[in-house]
Design a protein around this motif. Structure first.
Motif: not given
Length: 233
Positions: A180-182, A227-231
């Protein structure tokens, strides 16, 4: 509340609902109800197509024709849930109270994306399988005691199904939070702001028979995923 349901139900019938083009005379522009209607419609228009995209990319044999609607019961408590209609189409349903309770569009988007994720990840089917397995196991245990009545077997079956249904429910919730975050992030919303909705909910703690994980665990997962998506950008 009933007026709100009728208005939104007329607007949101698919993953790309028709926007409200004329303000009803009994809805004050800028009022809480007005903002709720417009926010829910906008979020549905944005999250719907993104959920379809995520569904087609991750679940090859799953119906991805999402429908987004409103529970017609004006007395229903704040809630959102995922189901499947008679044609096998996934349905994301919000109660009117839930739409009004959401603090902002990010919260609406996160909850909507979370419910879409349940369908994409096949949680309803997996939960049904767990319930059936639990029912079978409890019936077997009951029969081993000998001289078990039909009523006792039926009770064992119901109890086993209930235990089986919640066996992996916490894991399902965390999986839906992550995907859902993705989805919400990809649609341009802030999942961290959306997850603030948890802060207003009673913390279920870490109960054995609880269906939801602790709020802090869910928020931490959302933070890690963002954090993973931003990186990755």
């Amino acid at each position: 509340m009933r007026r709100l349901i009728l208005l939104i139900a007329g607007l949101v019938s698919a993953c790309a609902p028709v926007p409200l083009t004329r303000q009803p005379s009994d809805i004050v522009p800028g009022s809480r109800v007005d903002v709720a209607i417009r926010s829910f419609t906008e979020v549905s228009q944005t999250i719907g197509p993104r959920a379809v995209q995520a569904c087609r990319a991750r679940a090859k044999k799953v119906n991805c024709d999402f429908r987004i609607g409103v529970d017609p019961d004006p007395r229903a408590q704040a809630n959102a849930y995922q189901s499947v209609d008679d044609q096998g189409r996934p349905v994301i349903t919000f109660t009117a109270a839930m739409i009004l309770e959401a603090g902002n569009k990010d919260e609406l988007a996160f909850v909507m994306s979370h419910e879409a994720a349940h369908h994409i990840l096949g949680h309803l089917d997996r939960q049904a399988e767990n319930a059936a397995r639990g029912a079978d196991e409890f019936v077997k245990l009951a029969r081993r005691t000998g001289n078990t009545s039909k009523r006792e077997l039926e009770y064992a079956k119901k109890l086993g199904a209930a235990v089986g249904a919640v066996e992996y429910s916490k894991e399902f919730e965390l999986e839906a939070d992550e995907l859902g975050t993705v989805i919400a992030y990809g649609a341009g919303y802030d999942p961290l702001a959306g997850a603030n909705f948890f802060a207003r909910l009673p913390d279920p703690g870490d109960k054995f028979f609880g269906s939801h994980p602790p709020n802090q665990e869910r928020i931490a997962l959302v933070q890690a995923t963002v954090t993973k998506l931003t990186r990755a950008q």
